[in-house]
Scaffold this active site. Structure first.
Site, PDB file in Angstrom:
ATOM      1  N   HIS A 470       0.827  -1.209   0.000  1.00 21.68           N
ATOM      2  CA  HIS A 470       0.000   0.000   0.000  1.00 21.68           C
ATOM      3  C   HIS A 470       0.864   1.264   0.000  1.00 21.68           C
ATOM      4  CE1 HIS A 470      -3.684   2.341   1.160  1.00 21.68           C
ATOM      5  NE2 HIS A 470      -2.753   3.158   1.628  1.00 21.68           N
ATOM      6  N   GLU A 471       1.759   1.348   0.958  1.00 24.15           N
ATOM      7  CA  GLU A 471       2.593   2.551   1.065  1.00 24.15           C
ATOM      8  C   GLU A 471       3.524   2.677  -0.133  1.00 24.15           C
ATOM      9  OE1 GLU A 471       1.620   4.680   3.055  1.00 24.15           O
ATOM     10  OE2 GLU A 471       0.408   3.372   4.319  1.00 24.15           O
ATOM     11  N   HIS A 474       1.705   4.490  -2.843  1.00 23.70           N
ATOM     12  CA  HIS A 474       1.781   5.949  -2.677  1.00 23.70           C
ATOM     13  C   HIS A 474       3.162   6.445  -3.111  1.00 23.70           C
ATOM     14  CE1 HIS A 474      -1.986   6.736  -0.676  1.00 23.70           C
ATOM     15  NE2 HIS A 474      -1.735   5.944   0.350  1.00 23.70           N
ATOM     16  N   HIS A 477       3.614   6.654  -6.828  1.00 22.12           N
ATOM     17  CA  HIS A 477       2.893   7.841  -7.296  1.00 22.12           C
ATOM     18  C   HIS A 477       3.829   9.059  -7.207  1.00 22.12           C
ATOM     19  CE1 HIS A 477      -1.184  10.241  -6.896  1.00 22.12           C
ATOM     20  NE2 HIS A 477      -0.723  10.279  -8.126  1.00 22.12           N
TER      21      HIS A 477
END
Ligand SMILES: [Zn+2]
Length: 679
Positions: A470-471, A474, A477
């Site tokens: 998940h992290e 980010h 991105h």
């Protein structure tokens, strides 16, 4: 102290503009910040007093660049405060935060500055701006107008007054819920009452009793770590009922009542929205969201309701059947988590611990890098020649296959006393224009994952691996951001869009093809067994309907509070009852109220925003389905995701970006299919 020796101002140079952590000391922050704010104010003055008519360069660009040093100090401070700080360091926030918000207000409330931004905005189609420049002007203009810049002086004053009152009500609301939560304790001397509870919960309850000056026994509270295990595991129905009822009553009546605060809050929010020219608070809030309008949010929630309500009903029947076998004929709110947990155990009995050997942290990190390389052709190389803020931090150089530099990537994944809880992605510098040059970003992820011991390396649970994915989403991105102006850079996009790049990565983890890349037993090097993968996947959709219906009921409640004229609301409980009625599957609990403890919307940032949890989920499911259709490592699809979404930041409205990637607007059916609620 001289500013000359201040590493923020006379910055020691490291590779890729890395942060000079070794030189930065506590005493450098305030002088650097004061200096940076004074410089930023000077820049603003020069923009305002420029006799030339406003142009993009002499106004928008200057505003954009004017806060560079200030942002650098602030990012460094707050990142360190979360990841590596003692109390003295933390205390500095009380000086730093007011300085930053005072500056921000002085910008947004300045009529001269606004006049120049407004002129740019009005001429944005004539001035030959690039599409990104146009977007920057539009976003700046919207920030001003949502803050009341277009209003006459009397109305501006009213809005300021409302903001001031609201800023007092929110902390009062949380203080009340906190006090009411702390006010309740349940003490027992009878160990039989604890039957079913895991040992850890029992130990905690014994410790709490001691802390509260009881000589013996066990004590339960309404804090989540005490409350949740009781709801899920306590065989004693009375104990569950007592705690459930107490929790439902938090700040609903009594000494710490929140009902008046709720009424005042929604009235003030409504009034502010109306002064600013919006129908109601929700419409105002949704201006800078992907969903865009109240109508769209309601349409979305209704659509989900049609699928999740019947699914939840069916799931609850199974839970009810199990309860009946146990002699419980009238399933109540305090029984559902308990029997759901039992049902889950019956259906998918596997020990999370069985998975750990396959998730040695080094292998997992290696795995996410392989995934990123397969998707985007990028490489991660560890480097040792840049400073770090703690010896546990590792730094990687991220490059294109061609060798072109993309980003520095800091990872700091294990708990320390100096680190706050949880996991997050952050940056020391976003990608974008600095001093006339477009620079690459400095990205970081921080977590509190299982550490290694003397006997064993760090072996993670499945949930922890999911957190890394998940992290890392980010982080990708942020690393792949490819814009000109840093205030539009990834990952800072509208907040109902920001979880797409992170949540989509979790999907890869559920795929055999991905797990085979890295999930090998740390001793035997054997691949993770297929049946374990199957069990993980099956358990992920367990009671998805019930869980989603709960999220929906909160979404409906949030929207009801923020789309209704407060003149038509006089009773908090009745209003809530009406808003939640259609999502209720279990008998109403007398004296219980959700709104009075709903801090997300009355004391946090989620007003008219609770829907975004499910919104983000429907986006990531729909986007991943596109990958599934073409192969999860399909280069074309990955390239499209990269160039249309990850690289673009906030340079275009999120829906436009999404449609460019997907060829159509997101379809919630993909989420229903993933939840196994639709074929
Ligand atoms: Zn996230």
């Amino acid at each position: 102290m001289s500013l000359k020796n201040n590493p923020f101002i006379n910055r020691p140079q490291f590779k890729h503009g890395a942060v000079p952590f070794d030189d930065i000391k506590l005493e450098h922050f305030i002088p650097a910040l004061d200096y940076a704010i004074a410089e930023a104010e000077k820049t603003l003055e020069s923009i305002k007093n420029n006799p030339k008519s406003p142009t993009f360069d002499n106004t928008a660009l200057k505003m954009e660049n004017g806060t560079e040093l200030m942002d650098a100090v602030a990012h460094t401070y707050f990142n360190l405060m979360s990841a590596e700080s003692d109390n003295k360091f933390k205390e500095l926030a009380q000086e730093i935060s007011p300085k930053l918000s005072a500056f921000k207000n002085s910008v947004l409330l300045d009529p001269k500055l606004f006049a120049r931004v407004k002129a740019l905005y009005e001429n944005r189609d004539k001035d030959g701006l690039t599409s990104e420049q146009k977007r920057l002007v539009e976003e700046k203009y919207t920030d001003f107008t949502l803050n009341g810049a277009l209003l006459n002086d009397a109305d501006k004053k009213k809005v300021r007054k409302i903001d001031e009152e609201l800023s007092k009500l929110a902390p009062k609301f949380s203080q009340n819920t906190l006090n009411a939560t702390n006010d309740f304790t349940y003490h027992t001397e009878d160990e039989n009452e604890l039957s079913g509870l895991p040992d850890m919960a029992k130990e905690q309850a014994a410790e709490t009793a001691k802390k509260k000056k009881k000589d013996s026994g066990w004590m339960f509270t309404l804090q989540m770590p005490s409350y949740i295990p009781v709801m899920q595991y306590a065989d004693n129905r009375e104990l569950r009922k007592t705690l459930y009822k107490a929790r439902g009553k938090v700040s609903f009546g009594g000494k710490y009542d929140n009902q008046e605060i709720i009424k005042n809050t929604i009235a003030l929010r409504y009034e502010k929205a109306q002064i600013l020219g919006f129908e109601e608070h929700a419409e105002y809030t949704l201006q800078k969201r992907m969903a865009g309008s109240t109508a769209n949010v309601n349409k979305f929630l209704d659509r989900l309701y049609k699928v999740y309500y019947p699914a939840a009903k069916k799931e609850l029947e199974e839970v009810r059947d199990l309860a009946r076998k146990d002699g419980v004929e009238d399933l109540q709110a305090w029984d559902s988590a308990y029997y759901s947990e039992k049902l889950k155990k019956q259906k998918f009995d596997f020990d999370q611990e069985e998975l750990r050997p396959y998730f040695k942290i080094e292998n997992v990190i290696d795995g996410i890098y392989k995934v990123a390389e397969l998707l985007y052709g990028i490489k991660f190389t560890e480097i040792k020649d840049v400073p770090v803020y703690h010896e546990e931090v590792r730094v990687f150089e991220v490059t294109e296959n061609s060798g072109e530099f993309l980003s520095l990537f800091y990872i700091d994944l294990h708990p320390r006393e100096t680190k706050k809880g949880g996991a997050w992605m952050t940056y020391f510098r976003p990608q974008g224009l600095y001093n006339g040059k477009v620079e690459r970003p400095l990205i970081s992820i921080v977590g509190n994952l299982t550490s290694s011991t003397e006997e064993k390396p760090s072996l993670l649970t499945f949930d922890e691996v999911e957190t890394i994915f998940h992290e890392f989403g980010h982080a990708l991105h942020g690393m792949l951001s490819n814009v000109t102006y840093s205030s539009l850079a990834s990952p800072d996009v509208y907040w109902d869009f920001v979880e797409l790049p992170s949540q989509i990565m979790e999907n890869w983890l559920g795929e055999k093809e991905t797990l085979q890349l890295f999930a090998k037993h740390y001793e035997t090097q054997e691949d993770i067994p297929d049946e374990l993968i199957e069990k993980i996947k099956a358990s992920q959709t367990f009671n998805k309907g019930l869980w989603s219906l709960r999220q929906l009921s909160l979404g409906f409640l949030d929207m009801a509070w923020h789309t209704t004229d407060p003149a038509n609301i006089d009773n908090v409980a009745e209003f809530e009852e009406q808003a939640m009625e259609k999502t209720r599957l279990l008998p109403r609990v007398d004296g219980a109220n959700v709104s009075c403890g709903f801090g997300h919307i009355f004391a946090g940032g989620y007003s008219a925003g609770y829907y975004s949890y499910k919104w983000a989920e429907s986006l990531d499911a729909d986007a991943f389905e596109h990958f599934k259709e073409k192969g999860i490592f399909n280069k074309e699809v990955a390239k499209s995701f990269r160039t249309n979404i990850l690289e673009k930041g906030n340079t275009k409205p999120p829906m436009e970006l999404y449609v460019k990637f997907r060829g159509k607007e997101p379809d919630p059916n993909a989420m229903f299919r993933r939840d196994k609620l639709l074929n």
